[in-house]
Design a protein around this motif. Structure first.
Motif, PDB file in Angstrom:
ATOM      1  N   ASP A 108       0.843  -1.183   0.000  1.00 42.03           N
ATOM      2  CA  ASP A 108       0.000   0.000   0.000  1.00 42.03           C
ATOM      3  C   ASP A 108       0.888   1.247   0.000  1.00 42.03           C
ATOM      4  N   THR A 288     -13.941  -9.643   2.568  1.00 44.90           N
ATOM      5  CA  THR A 288     -14.707  -8.432   2.325  1.00 44.90           C
ATOM      6  C   THR A 288     -14.797  -8.087   0.837  1.00 44.90           C
ATOM      7  N   PRO A 290     -13.861  -5.455  -2.063  1.00 45.39           N
ATOM      8  CA  PRO A 290     -12.606  -4.689  -2.203  1.00 45.39           C
ATOM      9  C   PRO A 290     -12.685  -3.286  -1.606  1.00 45.39           C
ATOM     10  N   GLU A 291     -13.808  -2.602  -1.809  1.00 42.10           N
ATOM     11  CA  GLU A 291     -13.906  -1.219  -1.341  1.00 42.10           C
ATOM     12  C   GLU A 291     -14.043  -1.110   0.166  1.00 42.10           C
ATOM     13  N   GLU A 292     -14.219  -2.240   0.848  1.00 42.80           N
ATOM     14  CA  GLU A 292     -14.404  -2.215   2.295  1.00 42.80           C
ATOM     15  C   GLU A 292     -13.189  -2.701   3.074  1.00 42.80           C
ATOM     16  N   SER A 293     -12.160  -3.164   2.384  1.00 39.57           N
ATOM     17  CA  SER A 293     -11.074  -3.842   3.107  1.00 39.57           C
ATOM     18  C   SER A 293     -10.222  -2.889   3.940  1.00 39.57           C
ATOM     19  N   GLU A 294     -10.038  -1.655   3.498  1.00 36.68           N
ATOM     20  CA  GLU A 294      -9.223  -0.736   4.297  1.00 36.68           C
ATOM     21  C   GLU A 294      -9.907  -0.404   5.620  1.00 36.68           C
ATOM     22  N   ARG A 355      -5.491  -7.727   0.596  1.00 42.57           N
ATOM     23  CA  ARG A 355      -6.282  -7.330  -0.585  1.00 42.57           C
ATOM     24  C   ARG A 355      -6.680  -8.583  -1.381  1.00 42.57           C
ATOM     25  N   HIS A 376     -11.438  -9.486  -1.060  1.00 41.00           N
ATOM     26  CA  HIS A 376     -10.243  -9.145  -0.308  1.00 41.00           C
ATOM     27  C   HIS A 376     -10.249  -9.948   0.992  1.00 41.00           C
TER      28      HIS A 376
END
Length: 422
Positions: A108, A288, A290-294, A355, A376
């Motif tokens: 990242d 999760t 992808p848009e929720e993994s962070e 990810r 992810h």
């Protein structure tokens, strides 16, 4: 595993990303091999189309009574060419996959540059480091003084890096595991799971433990592996699946024994139970969108921090640098607990977002708006039970060598609030 299409689209960017981990440029070689594979596949498709035409012509010739000998000879030659092209394409594909399997995940952008743990970045520190009016002991001195930590017998039974816990210390370790599970399931929504302790090659490969870390794990005579962490069976449970987006995130936890050969740690932490071949850990795994993994990464790390806070263990959150981030992780937070006996911060939890790196290796997907897409996956310690026991012992010690048990564990200890030397 990396996306070969993204690599082809920007080879220079791919090499630059892995250069942060010290990986030599590989994109040009991979693109060349991929072009050879694609050329072989295109030729294969052309030959297969020609085979259909020949088969049709031979059939028509035989029905009309014509001599089809020459056509049949052409078909035999064509069959051999097709077989050769299939072999070539398959061999090149195996080479590409073999190379990709050895390459670590891309980091990242927030991960700092650096070579080793000295370059990790402190995110925050919580809790007050205790000030003792005596020289604090290390956990093994305390455990042996209590008569409840037995290294000689463990060594007689199993060799180095094993420990026997007895009486109140054994119960304290059990209490820690139960407390962690109760918090993670009852408050944080993780689903408790009991997992196999033996897994196959596919499970280890899918969670990026093979081929790179084979020497760090124990293998049985029938070809299975003792799990290095419950991350492996928990994460691999979705291998090959296409999940409904509405069911995500999946949050799973397991308290299990873990087994590691510690192949690269000769001479490190020889005394005590900081680095063992067998230990217990409460694992947290999330699957999760992808848009929720962070956001899930932050949430998971907070879940682990909550355990430390309730046990009143001083800790700090570290953002690992490029050189210290694990093979499969895109970004990792380590939680380091304060050990007064060592006068040092030591890792007690590690929470990583991989990810889609593991998902590609094990083909774990969800139904997206434009068709199946890779999920992810995230994993973390919530916490390492043995290391937490060490932190509880060293932070709760008294001048007499007793251990004050944290208040949140009293209900699990059958009335015990303190362990006293025999």
């Amino acid at each position: 595993m990396h996306d070969l299409r993204a690599l082809r689209a920007d080879p220079a960017r791919f090499d630059a990303a892995l250069a942060r981990r010290g990986v030599s440029p590989v994109a040009e070689d991979l693109v060349r091999r991929d072009e050879e594979r694609r050329a072989a596949l295109q030729a294969l498709q052309e030959q297969q189309a020609q085979r259909k035409i020949l088969a049709r012509d031979i059939g028509q010739g035989k029905r009309s009574g014509a001599d089809t000998t020459e056509l049949e000879q052409q078909a035999v030659a064509l069959r051999d060419r097709i077989a050769a092209l299939e072999t070539t394409a398959s061999a090149i594909d195996d080479e590409i996959v073999g190379i990709l399997a050895t390459l670590p995940n891309r980091l990242d952008d927030s991960v700092p540059d650096g070579r080793d743990e000295a370059d990790n970045r402190i995110v925050h520190q919580r809790g007050s480091v205790p000030a003792f009016d005596f020289e604090p002991k290390q956990h093994f001195e305390l455990g042996e003084g209590l008569g409840l930590m037995d290294f000689p017998t463990a060594s007689k039974l199993s060799g180095a890096r094993f420990t026997i816990l007895r009486g109140g210390l054994a119960r304290l370790e059990r209490a820690l595991g139960q407390f962690m599970l109760d918090v993670h399931t009852g408050e944080f929504g993780y689903s408790e799971t009991i997992v196999p302790l033996l897994v196959n090659d596919a499970a280890m490969y899918g969670t990026d433990k093979l081929p790179k870390f084979a020497e760090d794990s124990f293998r049985t005579t029938d070809g299975r592996w003792l799990i290095p962490t419950a991350e492996v069976p928990l994460t691999a449970s979705v291998a090959g699946e296409i999940l409904d987006a509405g069911t995500l995130p999946l949050r799973m936890t397991a308290l299990s024994a873990c087994f590691r050969s510690e192949a690269g740690s000769a001479g490190r932490d020889v005394r005590g139970m900081l680095r063992q071949h067998q230990f217990s850990k409460v694992e947290l795994v999330s699957v999760t969108l992808p848009e929720e993994s962070e956001a899930e990464h932050e949430r998971m790390t907070r879940c682990a921090e909550t355990i430390l806070e309730r046990l009143e263990i001083p800790y700090r959150r570290m953002l690992l640098c490029a050189g210290d981030t694990g093979f499969g992780a895109s970004r990792t937070y380590d939680l380091e607990g304060w050990l007064p006996g060592q006068k040092a911060w030591r890792e007690i939890s590690s929470c990583s977002n991989t990810r889609d790196f593991q998902a590609r290796r094990m083909n774990a997907r969800y139904r997206g708006e434009n068709g199946p897409a890779f999920v992810h996956t995230l994993n973390g310690s919530g916490l390492a039970v043995g290391r937490t026991l060490i932190a509880v012992m060293e932070n709760g010690q008294t001048a007499e060598g007793a251990i004050e048990i944290p208040a949140v564990l009293h209900p699990y200890m059958g009335g015990l609030t303190r362990l006293d030397p025999r």
